[in-house]
Enzyme design. Structure first.
Site, PDB file in Angstrom:
ATOM      1  N   LYS A 210       0.841  -1.200   0.000  1.00  0.00           N
ATOM      2  CA  LYS A 210       0.000   0.000   0.000  1.00  0.00           C
ATOM      3  C   LYS A 210       0.876   1.250   0.000  1.00  0.00           C
ATOM      4  CE  LYS A 210      -4.076  -0.111   0.509  1.00  0.00           C
ATOM      5  NZ  LYS A 210      -5.160  -0.145  -0.503  1.00  0.00           N
TER       6      LYS A 210
ATOM      7  N   GLU B 266      -9.485  13.843   4.196  1.00  0.00           N
ATOM      8  CA  GLU B 266     -10.747  13.226   3.823  1.00  0.00           C
ATOM      9  C   GLU B 266     -11.899  13.675   4.713  1.00  0.00           C
ATOM     10  OE1 GLU B 266      -9.068   8.868   2.408  1.00  0.00           O
ATOM     11  OE2 GLU B 266      -9.859   9.051   4.442  1.00  0.00           O
TER      12      GLU B 266
ATOM     13  N   GLU C 232      -3.289  11.733   3.719  1.00  0.00           N
ATOM     14  CA  GLU C 232      -4.746  11.659   3.599  1.00  0.00           C
ATOM     15  C   GLU C 232      -5.360  12.985   4.019  1.00  0.00           C
ATOM     16  OE1 GLU C 232      -6.565   9.476   2.285  1.00  0.00           O
ATOM     17  OE2 GLU C 232      -5.670   7.486   2.475  1.00  0.00           O
TER      18      GLU C 232
ATOM     19  N   CYS D 235     -11.382   0.423   4.144  1.00  0.00           N
ATOM     20  CA  CYS D 235     -11.301   1.885   4.047  1.00  0.00           C
ATOM     21  C   CYS D 235     -10.921   2.234   2.610  1.00  0.00           C
ATOM     22  CB  CYS D 235     -10.212   2.443   4.966  1.00  0.00           C
ATOM     23  SG  CYS D 235      -9.826   1.453   6.410  1.00  0.00           S
ATOM     24  N   SER D 236     -11.702   3.109   1.990  1.00  0.00           N
ATOM     25  CA  SER D 236     -11.381   3.478   0.613  1.00  0.00           C
ATOM     26  C   SER D 236     -12.166   4.729   0.229  1.00  0.00           C
ATOM     27  CB  SER D 236     -11.684   2.305  -0.333  1.00  0.00           C
ATOM     28  OG  SER D 236     -11.145   2.543  -1.619  1.00  0.00           O
TER      29      SER D 236
END
Length: 227
Positions: free
Chosen positions: A74, A148, A146, A86-87
């Site tokens: 990843k 989000e 990230e 998680c996406s």
């Protein structure tokens, strides 16, 4: 957008960087689309680039939570322990639909199959509970991160698992007490957690878990928790 050398990264994971994520403002209003790659570069995150995401918490009928360890392939947070799946929903008509978060639920069903190998017929969108949304920002390393608004989805069901090793290094069903032990190990540096899982575990998870049979008081589709 910055040019980043990805030649040293896993080929399959690099291909996924071309997926189109949903760009949003801080109130989760759609404002456009951009590649997964651009959405996860710290250089763009520092300029405010924000996208929509989801986190699935999958419980079996014994009320144990499925945790996964992200594969070392990843690009963000490799090898970290996290919640079940998680996406990101993608910028396409089916996953953009916002009524009752149906587009996000469709994305979750897609990724439950891709990551965990759960057959599509075993996941009914009506069985997913959309609880609330969480905003967060975190760096994975000097390049990737990230940023989000994360939709929290709960699902309680016994399912067939056949994880993709390119996505998942290990997985297990755990009790509340076992999660508390995992949090202690993470605090001492023995293992690593994804930042979103740590945030949720430190705030809401156990309260939600205690009320799996009666989640309706915890449903809040108006507020975005900024943690």
């Amino acid at each position: 957008m910055p040019e980043i050398n990805t030649s040293h990264l896993d080929e399959k994971q690099v291909q996924l960087l071309a997926e189109m994520c949903i760009l949003i403002d801080e109130n989760d209003n759609k404002i456009g689309a951009d590649t997964k790659k651009n959405c996860h570069l710290n250089e763009n995150i520092d300029k405010g680039l924000l996208h929509r995401a989801f986190s699935v918490f999958l419980f079996n009928t014994e009320n144990k939570l499925l945790l996964q360890q992200r594969s070392d392939a990843k690009i963000t947070f490799p090898g970290c322990f996290t919640n079940s799946c998680c996406s990101h929903p993608l910028s396409n008509p089916g996953e953009l639909e916002e009524n009752n978060a149906i587009g996000v639920k469709r994305a979750a069903k897609r990724r439950l199959k891709a990551e965990l190998g759960i057959p599509l017929e075993e996941v009914d969108l009506n069985e997913m509970d959309y609880l609330t949304r969480i905003y967060y920002k975190a760096q994975s390393d000097g390049i990737w991160g990230e940023h989000e608004v994360d939709y929290i989805l709960f699902l309680r069901k016994n399912v067939t698992l056949n994880p993709d090793p390119n996505e998942i290094k290990s997985y297990c069903y755990v009790s509340k007490e076992e999660v508390r032990e995992i949090l202690k190990k993470a605090a001492s540096g023995e293992i690593k957690l994804t930042p979103w899982f740590k945030i949720i575990a430190d705030t809401f998870l156990f309260k939600w878990w205690d009320n799996l049979n009666h989640l309706s008081p915890f449903v809040d589709h108006e507020k975005i928790h900024r943690l």
